[in-house]
Enzyme design. Structure first.
Site, mmCIF file in Angstrom:
data_model
loop_
_atom_site.group_PDB
_atom_site.id
_atom_site.type_symbol
_atom_site.label_atom_id
_atom_site.label_comp_id
_atom_site.label_asym_id
_atom_site.label_seq_id
_atom_site.Cartn_x
_atom_site.Cartn_y
_atom_site.Cartn_z
ATOM 1 N N TYR A 194 -16.504 15.765 -16.913
ATOM 2 C CA TYR A 194 -17.107 14.571 -16.631
ATOM 3 C C TYR A 194 -18.142 14.287 -15.376
ATOM 4 C CZ TYR A 194 -16.737 9.551 -14.954
ATOM 5 O OH TYR A 194 -17.485 8.527 -14.488
ATOM 6 N N ARG B 153 0.746 -1.365 -0.072
ATOM 7 C CA ARG B 153 -0.014 -0.079 -0.119
ATOM 8 C C ARG B 153 1.090 1.293 0.014
ATOM 9 N NH1 ARG B 153 -2.181 2.195 4.265
ATOM 10 N NH2 ARG B 153 -2.523 0.240 5.379
ATOM 11 N N ASP C 176 -7.744 17.684 -15.691
ATOM 12 C CA ASP C 176 -7.955 16.536 -16.175
ATOM 13 C C ASP C 176 -7.848 16.392 -17.557
ATOM 14 O OD1 ASP C 176 -9.374 14.345 -16.946
ATOM 15 O OD2 ASP C 176 -11.242 14.398 -15.800
HETATM 16 N N1 PLP Z 1 -12.320 11.983 -16.157
HETATM 17 C C1 PLP Z 1 -12.653 11.904 -17.381
HETATM 18 C C2 PLP Z 1 -12.714 12.733 -18.495
HETATM 19 C C3 PLP Z 1 -13.545 10.748 -17.597
HETATM 20 O O1 PLP Z 1 -13.913 10.278 -18.962
HETATM 21 C C4 PLP Z 1 -13.675 9.587 -16.654
HETATM 22 C C5 PLP Z 1 -14.371 8.545 -16.698
HETATM 23 O O2 PLP Z 1 -15.060 8.219 -17.753
HETATM 24 C C6 PLP Z 1 -13.086 9.890 -15.262
HETATM 25 C C7 PLP Z 1 -12.282 11.053 -15.239
HETATM 26 C C8 PLP Z 1 -13.190 8.864 -14.086
HETATM 27 O O3 PLP Z 1 -12.099 7.832 -14.551
HETATM 28 P P1 PLP Z 1 -12.428 6.368 -14.067
HETATM 29 O O4 PLP Z 1 -13.545 5.849 -14.569
HETATM 30 O O5 PLP Z 1 -11.102 5.695 -14.206
HETATM 31 O O6 PLP Z 1 -12.637 6.591 -12.412
#
Ligand code: PLP
Length: 384
Positions: free
Chosen positions: A105, A53, A178
């Protein structure tokens, strides 16, 4: 600087930084599934590993390669993209103020509203294409973080990372991006002034729709980054060793996969732009997109493999067309080698702000002409 240090990110990805297992000379790393490691007789842990971990040897190459591709100072793998994003927000304190995009997202938007706000964060959702709105929403001394997503899911708007970083830093806030849809192939947010980059490694980084994982990369190894590392360690949202190994394997082909996806997305966007059945193509690579100039300045080598179509026939036509595809795969997610089509409003469910006539397309690496022909026949076949 040696010639090796000068190799391009594409070469570094293909060779996974050139790691060779010294005991066997294997050119791919072994998987280390061990949860615990032998302590030296004098009570030390000289291998650097004690318990999985904390860290795991199978993470090392994947983290090092992603760090190199993003031009960062350190990287951490997480159990999912959501776990990685959550660690950045949970490293703030109740009462802190953050700005997040209005279009992002949806899972993270929901988590911010339903978990982070009751937990104590003050979150304002701002149009991240509007610098004046961002400036007005910033509370100097109280705003700790601006979260960006560019291109942003599922309308594929672009935010100006450098300009927003300047605003944020002037107000004492960090910027996290992101960059799942852009990937380090198309943009490197840290070089534009961002402090942290986040990826859902589930998507392009891995690229084969066979793992769920997340990653953060930092511009600096500072107290904030240590806090994020502690959250992974103490909260335990770590990636499995097998997934970390798959991720490294996936990243070796990141460049050719992303480049092909970009070419396919551009071909699909150009074909359906002005199409009789299509109200709008949302893709920053089209010169008609309001974000095209910014995207061309900020992204290199392409505009991404993601686009959306809004259909004149509304929700009924969108759902029916998605039901008729044969090459496209009717599934959510994105960034795999296979092309996916998603009636996004159905995926997000009640309360979604996504237009009901929208189909989200994740272009894979198939032949562009086949993808276009399949969509054409699905759109035609679905006209009632
Ligand atoms: N950010 C974006 C742009 C995504 O499209 C997604 C998932 O679809 C995520 C974050 C979240 O990722 P995860 O599904 O790996 O938790």
């Amino acid at each position: 600087m040696s010639a090796e240090e000068n190799w391009s990110p594409r070469s570094q990805a293909a060779r996974a930084l050139g790691w060779i297992d010294q005991s066997t000379k294997a050119v791919t790393p072994p998987i280390h599934p061990a949860s615990t490691f032998l302590r030296d007789p004098d009570n030390q842990y000289r291998s650097g590993y004690s318990y999985a971990r904390d860290t795991n040897p199978t993470y090392d190459q994947a983290e090092a390669l992603l760090c190199e591709l993003e031009r960062g100072a350190g990287a951490l793998l997480f159990a999912s993209g959501m776990a990685a994003a959550g660690a950045v927000f949970l490293n703030l304190r109740p009462g802190d103020h953050v700005l997040a995009p209005r279009v992002m997202y949806w899972g993270l938007r929901k988590w911010l509203s339903q978990f982070a706000v009751p937990w104590g964060l003050q979150v304002d959702f701002v149009h991240m294409g509007d610098l004046a709105a961002i400036r007005a929403a910033l509370r100097p001394g109280q705003t700790r973080l601006i979260w960006l997503e560019t291109p942003s899911n599922p309308l594929w708007g672009i935010s100006d990372i450098a300009a927003i970083a300047e605003l944020a830093h002037g107000a004492g806030a960090l910027v996290a991006v992101d960059s799942t849809a852009a990937t380090p192939v198309l943009s490197q947010p840290l070089t534009l002034g961002a402090d942290i980059v986040m990826h859902s490694a589930t998507k392009y980084l891995n690229g084969h729709s066979d793992l769920v994982g997340g990653a953060l990369v930092t511009a600096r190894k500072d107290d904030h980054w240590q806090g994020v590392a502690d959250i992974r360690h103490d909260g335990g949202a770590i990636l499995g060793a097998f997934e970390a190994w798959l991720l490294l394997r996936g990243m070796r082909t990141l460049y050719p996969r992303v480049e092909t996806a970009c070419r396919n997305a551009l071909a699909v966007a150009q074909h359906f732009h002005g199409h009789a059945a299509v109200k709008q193509v949302l893709y920053p690579g089209l010169p008609s997109s309001p974000d095209h100039a910014l995207a061309a300045r900020q992204m290199r080598g392409g505009f991404g493999g993601m686009l959306s179509l809004r259909l004149k026939g509304g929700e009924a036509h969108a759902v029916a067309a998605a039901a008729k595809v044969r090459l496209w795969c009717r599934a959510t997610s994105l960034g795999g080698v296979e092309s996916l089509i998603d009636h996004r409003a159905s995926t997000e469910g009640p309360g979604t702000e996504v237009p009901a006539d929208l189909l989200r397309l994740s272009c894979g690496i198939e032949a562009a002409e086949d993808l276009i022909a399949d969509l054409e026949s699905a759109l035609q076949g679905a006209i009632c």
